[in-house]
Design an enzyme around this catalytic site. Structure first.
Site, PDB file in Angstrom:
ATOM      1  N   HIS A 284       1.017  -1.220  -0.165  1.00 50.97           N
ATOM      2  CA  HIS A 284      -0.006   0.082   0.220  1.00 50.97           C
ATOM      3  C   HIS A 284       0.824   1.375  -0.012  1.00 50.97           C
ATOM      4  O   HIS A 284       0.259   2.480  -0.023  1.00 50.97           O
ATOM      5  CB  HIS A 284      -1.106   0.016   1.218  1.00 50.97           C
ATOM      6  CG  HIS A 284      -1.721  -1.114   1.258  1.00 50.97           C
ATOM      7  ND1 HIS A 284      -3.138  -1.067   0.302  1.00 50.97           N
ATOM      8  CD2 HIS A 284      -1.894  -2.460   1.709  1.00 50.97           C
ATOM      9  CE1 HIS A 284      -3.644  -2.168   0.617  1.00 50.97           C
ATOM     10  NE2 HIS A 284      -2.806  -3.100   1.517  1.00 50.97           N
ATOM     11  N   ARG A 285       2.094   1.134   0.101  1.00 55.64           N
ATOM     12  CA  ARG A 285       3.099   2.185   0.122  1.00 55.64           C
ATOM     13  C   ARG A 285       2.814   3.208  -1.161  1.00 55.64           C
ATOM     14  O   ARG A 285       2.771   4.466  -0.863  1.00 55.64           O
ATOM     15  CB  ARG A 285       4.450   1.758   0.316  1.00 55.64           C
ATOM     16  CG  ARG A 285       5.374   2.706   1.103  1.00 55.64           C
ATOM     17  CD  ARG A 285       6.608   2.380   0.681  1.00 55.64           C
ATOM     18  NE  ARG A 285       7.182   1.074   1.188  1.00 55.64           N
ATOM     19  CZ  ARG A 285       7.459   0.752   2.418  1.00 55.64           C
ATOM     20  NH1 ARG A 285       7.508   1.475   3.271  1.00 55.64           N
ATOM     21  NH2 ARG A 285       7.798  -0.486   2.620  1.00 55.64           N
ATOM     22  N   ALA A 286       2.708   2.456  -2.388  1.00 56.28           N
ATOM     23  CA  ALA A 286       2.500   3.512  -3.473  1.00 56.28           C
ATOM     24  C   ALA A 286       1.118   4.478  -3.260  1.00 56.28           C
ATOM     25  O   ALA A 286       1.377   5.508  -3.494  1.00 56.28           O
ATOM     26  CB  ALA A 286       2.429   2.634  -4.788  1.00 56.28           C
TER      27      ALA A 286
END
Ligand SMILES: [Zn+2]
Length: 658
Positions: A284-286
């Site tokens: 989910h970092r993006a």
């Protein structure tokens, strides 16, 4: 007599020609360091470090708590260090103005130097436990710059990225237990030719940009003119750009103030989620980075709300280095994937946000043309959309290359390598292994607990003993396997391979690489040069190489594989590479079998043996390609056609991969 001591003048940020993507990435992080930093990939001589150093000069001055060794922000109590929290009861904390700092993290830094450590001088003298802050503390609210971040030990990169992501450095070691603010703009640079960074670490840089030299003549001329004017009279040049620099500084300051109020509509968040799903990025970092970057961009441009156009502009910076890649996947263009995902997500996101929020959120520039432009701009020269920072292969004649074989560091147990951290000993300890600094700190960390010290502030006990953990770069073993048969162009192939071997050997010793050469012709393969790191030896062995005869490709592959397997037995952490220079058309099999069938079987064995393969196809004309491509596929390797079959080009291709 007048003595003038001038500080070295930095080249102004505003005066940097072009490199718009690079500048945008840096500015977004200046507005919000939680964007997660920038990884700048590019060859030497591009504006990488100039731009980073120039950024420092346009970061606004700030208030800091006087006497705080971390430079806490008086206006942000939530981020205060323990010290500032304790002082709060004494009334308002005194504040002073300060300019942000830039901390250079050297590639040779130890973990202690980075995170800070127990102050063992104080421990020895006074028996006191106090913390000696490291570079993460010094970088708080400034820039932390790592040149050649790909050469940094992995565990240091981990620590660094943890702190950058959290904005806090947590220290739990040697009896010290504390946390302090470490919110900095992280900038790493690397030259991809010097070895790549692990994909897991790549993902943890918020943004990634590829930088290359400008190709437009006008821009190049402008660069030279400005550079000359700067060198001629740095002060006059600075005066000329002072207004632009002030304006930029104010823009950043205002954007930081505005940022908390920037609205991120639900439609935007859905478009971002959609985009990440379509681009098939992991985790989910993006999403989070894209949301922060879009908000920072809106703040920088004095807008109250992030729009789809903001997402469109930041997406390539966020996504290009996060596309999932599998070693043996089918030929697939990452550029196409990203492009399609952008178009689909933006059009559906635009629809959704128009439904939910009215048409204002859709922003300008959502046409296909602008999406293509923004993709192209992930490479700062805007020349080649394929050259985003993951080096997307635009040449369809190349199959995807495996990323698993990159040069890595490993813990060394033979006493060689660089002291990178300490540990509790795991067996017998020699003097050379003792980590004195860590041992004394371990003793000091018990100091105030001890009742038996007498006059001494410090006593070292056996359990305090610490030993050095050394790490070193792992070498590669590279076997060139060259077709020396009588087919067309064999002299050229041999000459190119010879030159490439010598080229790789120039710095092989330093990199711990070994290079070998196998040639095959007639009915057998010959080990012309056994694995070596010696240029002299190679020069002698490679002097006269006969060519002519049939093409026993299978024998060449098997012989090369034997060499690589014995190299792997000798040094198990070696990365093994087979560079096959051939048109792929074997016509002599092993023991009288079918030439082409035996070659394919041999290639499969290479794949099973954990060897990385590059097939350099030397077939020419429209009919060329099929056989060599098939060998590459069977070997699970990369298929490459050279623009010119010569040593320099071959050397470059191999170098850029190992
Ligand atoms: Zn503080």
């Amino acid at each position: 007599m007048e003595v003038v001591r001038r500080l070295p003048q930095k080249f102004p940020f505003s005066a940097i020609v072009g490199q718009e993507t690079l500048k945008l990435s840096l500015l977004l992080n200046a507005v919000d360091p939680r964007v997660g930093g920038v990884l700048i990939r590019g060859e030497k001589g591009t504006a990488k470090s100039t731009a980073v150093r120039a950024l420092l000069a346009v970061l606004p001055q700030m208030d800091v708590v006087e006497g705080c060794q971390y430079g806490c922000d008086p206006g942000d109590p939530a981020q205060w260090c323990d010290d500032c929290r304790d002082r709060r009861d004494e009334g308002p904390l005194p504040k002073i103005r300060a300019v942000p700092r830039m901390v250079d993290l050297p590639v040779s830094a130890t973990e202690d130097r980075l995170v800070g450590t127990l102050d063992f001088q104080a421990a020895i003298r006074e028996g006191e436990r106090s913390f000696h802050p490291g570079l993460l503390a010094a970088a708080n609210r400034g820039i932390l710059y790592v040149d050649e971040v790909n050469l940094l030990d992995d565990h240091l990169v981990d620590t660094l990225l943890d702190a950058a992501a959290m904005g806090v450095n947590v220290v739990e070691r040697e009896g010290v237990s504390l946390a302090h603010p470490a919110r900095f703009i992280l900038v790493g640079t690397m030259n991809p030719e010097e070895g790549d960074i692990r994909p897991q670490l790549l993902d943890r840089f918020g943004l990634c940009v590829g930088v290359e030299a400008m190709r437009e003549p006008e821009a190049r001329v402008e660069i030279v003119l400005r550079r000359h004017a700067f060198e001629e009279d740095p002060s006059a040049f600075a005066r000329q750009w002072a207004d632009a620099e002030d304006e930029l500084k104010n823009r950043i300051r205002d954007a930081r103030l505005r940022l908390p109020g920037v609205r991120l509509g639900e439609g935007i968040l859905y478009a971002i989620a959609d985009l990440s799903i379509r681009a098939a990025v992991d985790g989910h970092r993006a999403d989070s980075v894209m949301a922060r970057a879009a908000a920072a961009l809106a703040a920088l441009e004095n807008r109250p709300e992030a729009t789809l156009s903001d997402v469109e502009r930041v997406a390539p910076l966020v996504l290009a280095h996060r596309l999932r890649r599998t070693p043996f996947s089918e030929v697939r263009s990452d550029t196409d994937t990203l492009r399609t995902a952008l178009m689909d997500a933006l059009s559906s996101g635009a629809g959704r946000s128009q439904e939910q929020e009215g048409s204002t959120a859709a922003g300008p520039g959502l046409g296909q043309a602008s999406i293509f432009e923004s993709l192209g701009s992930a490479s700062s020269s805007s020349e080649d959309p394929a050259d985003v920072c993951i080096n997307v292969e635009s040449d369809l004649d190349r199959t995807r290359r495996s990323i698993a074989g990159r040069r890595q560091t490993s813990v060394s147990d033979d006493g060689r390598g660089r002291y990178s951290r300490s540990e509790v000993p795991k067996g017998d300890v020699t003097m050379a292994d003792v980590a004195f600094d860590a041992t004394i700190r371990a003793a000091a960390s018990r100091a105030s607990d001890s009742k038996t010290l007498g006059d001494m502030a410090l006593s070292v006990q056996p359990e305090d003993l610490r030993t050095k953990v050394r790490t070193r770069k792992v070498g590669a073993s590279i076997v060139f396997c060259v077709d020396a048969s009588g087919s067309m162009g064999s002299d050229k192939r041999i000459d190119a391979a010879k030159a490439a071997v010598l080229d790789l050997l120039v710095d092989a010793y330093q990199k711990r690489d070994r290079v070998a050469l196998v040639s095959f012709r007639g009915n057998k393969a010959e080990v012309v040069l056994a694995p070596t790191a010696s240029v002299e030896l190679a020069n002698v062995r490679l002097r006269n190489l006969p060519t002519g005869g049939a093409t026993p490709l299978a024998a060449g592959i098997v012989s090369s594989l034997d060499i690589l397997q014995s190299e792997l037995r000798r040094q198990p952490d070696t990365v093994a590479w087979l560079v096959l220079v051939t048109d792929g058309r074997g016509n002599v099999g092993l023991d009288g079998g079918s030439g082409s069938e035996d070659a394919r079987i041999a290639a499969t064995r290479v794949r099973m043996a954990n060897v990385h393969t590059i097939v350099i196809d030397t077939a020419s004309g429209p009919t060329g390609g099929t056989a060599a491509r098939e060998i590459a596929r069977m070997a699970g390797g990369e298929y490459v056609r050279l623009s010119a079959l010569d040593g320099a080009e071959l050397g470059r291709v191999v170098r850029s991969r190992i």
